[in-house]
Design a protein around this motif. Structure first.
Motif, PDB file in Angstrom:
ATOM      1  N   LYS A   1       0.819  -1.132  -0.062  1.00 53.46           N
ATOM      2  CA  LYS A   1      -0.070   0.035   0.061  1.00 53.46           C
ATOM      3  C   LYS A   1       0.762   1.172  -0.183  1.00 53.46           C
ATOM      4  O   LYS A   1       2.089   1.171   0.283  1.00 53.46           O
ATOM      5  CB  LYS A   1      -1.168   0.100   1.237  1.00 53.46           C
ATOM      6  CG  LYS A   1      -2.009  -1.057   1.240  1.00 53.46           C
ATOM      7  CD  LYS A   1      -2.705  -1.113   2.379  1.00 53.46           C
ATOM      8  CE  LYS A   1      -3.804  -2.159   2.398  1.00 53.46           C
ATOM      9  NZ  LYS A   1      -4.663  -2.383   3.545  1.00 53.46           N
ATOM     10  N   ASN A   2       0.354   2.626  -0.411  1.00 50.99           N
ATOM     11  CA  ASN A   2       1.168   3.205  -0.523  1.00 50.99           C
ATOM     12  C   ASN A   2       0.600   4.937  -0.097  1.00 50.99           C
ATOM     13  O   ASN A   2      -0.780   5.165  -0.232  1.00 50.99           O
ATOM     14  CB  ASN A   2       1.869   3.413  -1.950  1.00 50.99           C
ATOM     15  CG  ASN A   2       0.715   3.817  -2.825  1.00 50.99           C
ATOM     16  OD1 ASN A   2       0.371   5.113  -3.103  1.00 50.99           O
ATOM     17  ND2 ASN A   2       0.172   2.827  -3.590  1.00 50.99           N
ATOM     18  N   PHE A   3       1.231   5.782  -0.134  1.00 47.84           N
ATOM     19  CA  PHE A   3       0.830   7.228  -0.040  1.00 47.84           C
ATOM     20  C   PHE A   3       1.581   8.235  -0.564  1.00 47.84           C
ATOM     21  O   PHE A   3       2.713   7.860  -0.385  1.00 47.84           O
ATOM     22  CB  PHE A   3       0.100   7.600   1.480  1.00 47.84           C
ATOM     23  CG  PHE A   3       1.334   7.386   2.557  1.00 47.84           C
ATOM     24  CD1 PHE A   3       2.098   8.377   2.990  1.00 47.84           C
ATOM     25  CD2 PHE A   3       1.592   6.355   3.300  1.00 47.84           C
ATOM     26  CE1 PHE A   3       3.089   8.294   3.965  1.00 47.84           C
ATOM     27  CE2 PHE A   3       2.288   6.034   4.332  1.00 47.84           C
ATOM     28  CZ  PHE A   3       3.366   7.385   4.608  1.00 47.84           C
ATOM     29  N   GLN A   4       1.004   9.265  -0.924  1.00 47.78           N
ATOM     30  CA  GLN A   4       2.119  10.263  -1.398  1.00 47.78           C
ATOM     31  C   GLN A   4       2.799  11.123  -0.378  1.00 47.78           C
ATOM     32  O   GLN A   4       2.194  11.572   0.678  1.00 47.78           O
ATOM     33  CB  GLN A   4       1.232  11.287  -2.453  1.00 47.78           C
ATOM     34  CG  GLN A   4       0.290  10.155  -3.299  1.00 47.78           C
ATOM     35  CD  GLN A   4      -0.789  11.308  -4.236  1.00 47.78           C
ATOM     36  OE1 GLN A   4      -0.417  12.196  -4.693  1.00 47.78           O
ATOM     37  NE2 GLN A   4      -1.983  10.835  -4.122  1.00 47.78           N
ATOM     38  N   MET A   5       3.756  11.789  -0.883  1.00 53.86           N
ATOM     39  CA  MET A   5       4.644  12.734  -0.135  1.00 53.86           C
ATOM     40  C   MET A   5       5.327  13.841  -0.981  1.00 53.86           C
ATOM     41  O   MET A   5       5.875  13.192  -2.139  1.00 53.86           O
ATOM     42  CB  MET A   5       5.631  12.079   0.939  1.00 53.86           C
ATOM     43  CG  MET A   5       6.660  12.910   1.444  1.00 53.86           C
ATOM     44  SD  MET A   5       8.119  11.995   1.840  1.00 53.86           S
ATOM     45  CE  MET A   5       7.354  10.800   3.187  1.00 53.86           C
ATOM     46  N   ILE A   6       5.227  14.998  -0.699  1.00 53.93           N
ATOM     47  CA  ILE A   6       6.072  16.068  -1.298  1.00 53.93           C
ATOM     48  C   ILE A   6       7.325  16.444  -0.541  1.00 53.93           C
ATOM     49  O   ILE A   6       7.353  16.601   0.588  1.00 53.93           O
ATOM     50  CB  ILE A   6       5.337  17.084  -1.511  1.00 53.93           C
ATOM     51  CG1 ILE A   6       4.103  17.015  -2.545  1.00 53.93           C
ATOM     52  CG2 ILE A   6       6.122  18.250  -1.934  1.00 53.93           C
ATOM     53  CD1 ILE A   6       3.305  18.331  -2.739  1.00 53.93           C
TER      54      ILE A   6
END
Length: 506
Positions: A121-126
């Motif tokens: 699973k994943n999530f975004q990051m700046i």
């Protein structure tokens, strides 16, 4: 492992595949174009390019603490983005409490990243100038439970994702009502009014980032990813002017994209907008593509790396062996001729540039609309036969190799087309054998019982290869009565269809 399963905070942001395959990698090695993303895996003293503003002071190192409640043990990966490619930037062990840290002595390059956690699973990051921050969330819904500390960009990112999630639900509800209501009913009008209001609210929400956080990288990316508003220009009779509508849309397409900011290359936005602009909202005919290609490439000249990406990407799409656009090679030849110069193509040496420009010049001599040049070579009896001696209104220049498998399949089909149209006095074929020898050529003609004009020029006296560009045999060029090239890169079935269409115009 698929970021497309999470919400994407930019309208133009499409699914990003996280596995960098060999084939994907070689795509960007073509034309001597080395993927800058691969270089991003190394250390960098400066995360943000010189002259680019950020919302927060820069850190010299990286210390990103992340906690995901309920996460199983394993390894978390930090995956960066470059255009439509991805690369592994770092990894970290997940502790028993679901915590892990991406840490190193030098800063990561600014851009969009995905955090891949155990369970794929994943999530975004700046990641931008400030690389000391923390993020905390829970299994089940990373966006809903996300808490950010110490990062303006990621605070804005998740505020936007949460807002977009709520707005999407409202849009879905309105769309259902629009689909169910009769178009001129009060119910339809009410739902349409609510939709217009919601669209306006969303646009104002996006604009609020420009006003309140003008230096945030998130703002730059969010604005760049927006699609232009669709105008509804009218003709004098009151009907929608679709041609003007398309023109206005294209003319505004790049308004909020800062081509001087190379950070945008380390997101999907530039690639996805470029792909849409060139291949979707531009008519797929060479002249139109060249015009759009020139507009966007000229815009990219403000930044060397941005220009390198844009120029190479467009040229690659219209290589003779890749393009599916009739006459698309003209775009490739144009890009090489205008932009792959010793002054501009800094990534290539003079020998490489000379080779590319020579190839482009050869292609440019035989693109759609050009006059097909005469070829004069010997037939099986030793007599010289000229292409221009053929008097039929339409002539196919058929370049083939007797040993080529594709040629062996296509030649009998070309023969059928020839035998169908030759008696009408409407069509003829000028066959040119290449990369063979005299015995094989004559044997092949006899075996296939070819009666159309056939020549072989083993010493290249006629220079046919400079007059008609050859990438893969068989190569076909259809000439009209004025001997203009009206079709190329076709097969026998398409040839027959074209002749049928032209014959019907008589």
């Amino acid at each position: 492992m698929h970021p497309g399963k999470t919400n994407c905070f930019s309208e133009i942001c499409l699914t990003v595949v996280l596995k960098l395959t060999t084939a994907m990698f070689h795509k960007f090695l073509a034309l001597l174009f080395f993927i800058t993303a691969i270089m991003a895996c190394g250390n960098s003293k400066t995360a943000v390019p010189t002259g680019i503003q950020s919302a927060e002071p820069a850190t010299k190192d990286a210390l990103i603490n992340i906690t995901v409640e309920g996460l199983m043990n394993g390894t978390a990966k930090l995956v960066g983005v470059y255009a439509d490619q991805n690369f592994l930037a770092d990894s970290a062990k997940v502790g028993p409490d679901g915590s892990f840290t991406f840490q190193r002595d030098s800063a990561y390059l600014s851009g969009l990243y995905f955090v891949i956690v155990p369970g794929d699973k994943n999530f975004q990051m700046i990641i931008d100038a400030n690389q000391h921050f923390s993020m905390k969330t829970k299994q089940g819904d990373f966006v809903k439970y996300m808490e950010v500390a110490g990062s303006i960009d990621n605070t804005l990112l998740y505020e936007s994702l949460k807002y977009q999630s709520e707005v999407d639900k409202k849009f879905e509800d309105i769309q259902k009502r629009l689909n169910q209501a009769a178009k001129n009913s009060p119910e339809y009008a009410q739902a349409k009014s609510e939709q217009d209001k919601l669209l306006k609210e969303r646009a104002e929400h996006v604009e609020s980032y420009r006003k309140n956080y003008p230096t945030a990288f998130f703002t730059k990316f969010k604005l760049a990813g927006q699609n232009p508003a669709i105008d509804e220009p009218k003709k004098p009779d009151g009907t929608l002017d679709t041609l003007m509508q398309s023109y206005l849309y294209r003319s505004k397409f790049w308004n909020d994209v800062d081509f001087s900011d190379v950070r945008l290359l380390r997101t999907p936005v530039i690639h996805n907008k470029l792909k849409r602009y060139i291949t979707e909202i531009t008519a797929q005919i060479p002249d139109s593509i060249i015009k759009s290609a020139s507009i966007v490439t000229d815009k990219s000249l403000v930044n060397k790396e941005m220009f390198k990406f844009v120029a190479n990407w467009i040229a690659l799409q219209y290589q003779a062996t890749k393009t599916k656009v009739m006459g698309g090679e003209a775009v490739y030849a144009y890009m090489i001729d205008k932009y792959f110069t010793r002054e501009l193509a800094y990534w290539s040496d003079s020998t490489e540039i000379k080779g590319l420009r020579k190839q482009a010049a050869e292609i440019g001599a035989s693109v759609l609309g050009k006059t097909g040049q005469d070829v004069r070579a010997k037939d099986p009896t030793g007599q010289y036969r000229s292409l221009y001696d053929l008097k039929a209104p339409y002539v196919l220049v058929y370049i083939y190799n007797p040993d080529c498998e594709h040629c062996q399949k296509e030649t009998p089909l070309v023969k059928q087309v020839y035998e169908k149209w030759k008696p009408k006095g409407f069509f003829d074929v000028y066959g040119i054998a290449t990369e063979t020898d005299d015995a094989k050529w004559k044997s092949y003609i006899a075996k296939e019982k070819l009666t159309f004009t056939n020549v072989f020029d083993p010493t290249y006296e006629s220079k046919y290869y400079l007059k008609y560009h050859i990438d893969i045999t068989p190569e076909m060029y259809l000439l009209n009565k004025d001997r203009k090239i009206i079709a190329m890169n076709i097969d026998a079935a398409q040839l027959d269809q074209l002749l049928t269409e032209e014959f019907s115009k008589q």
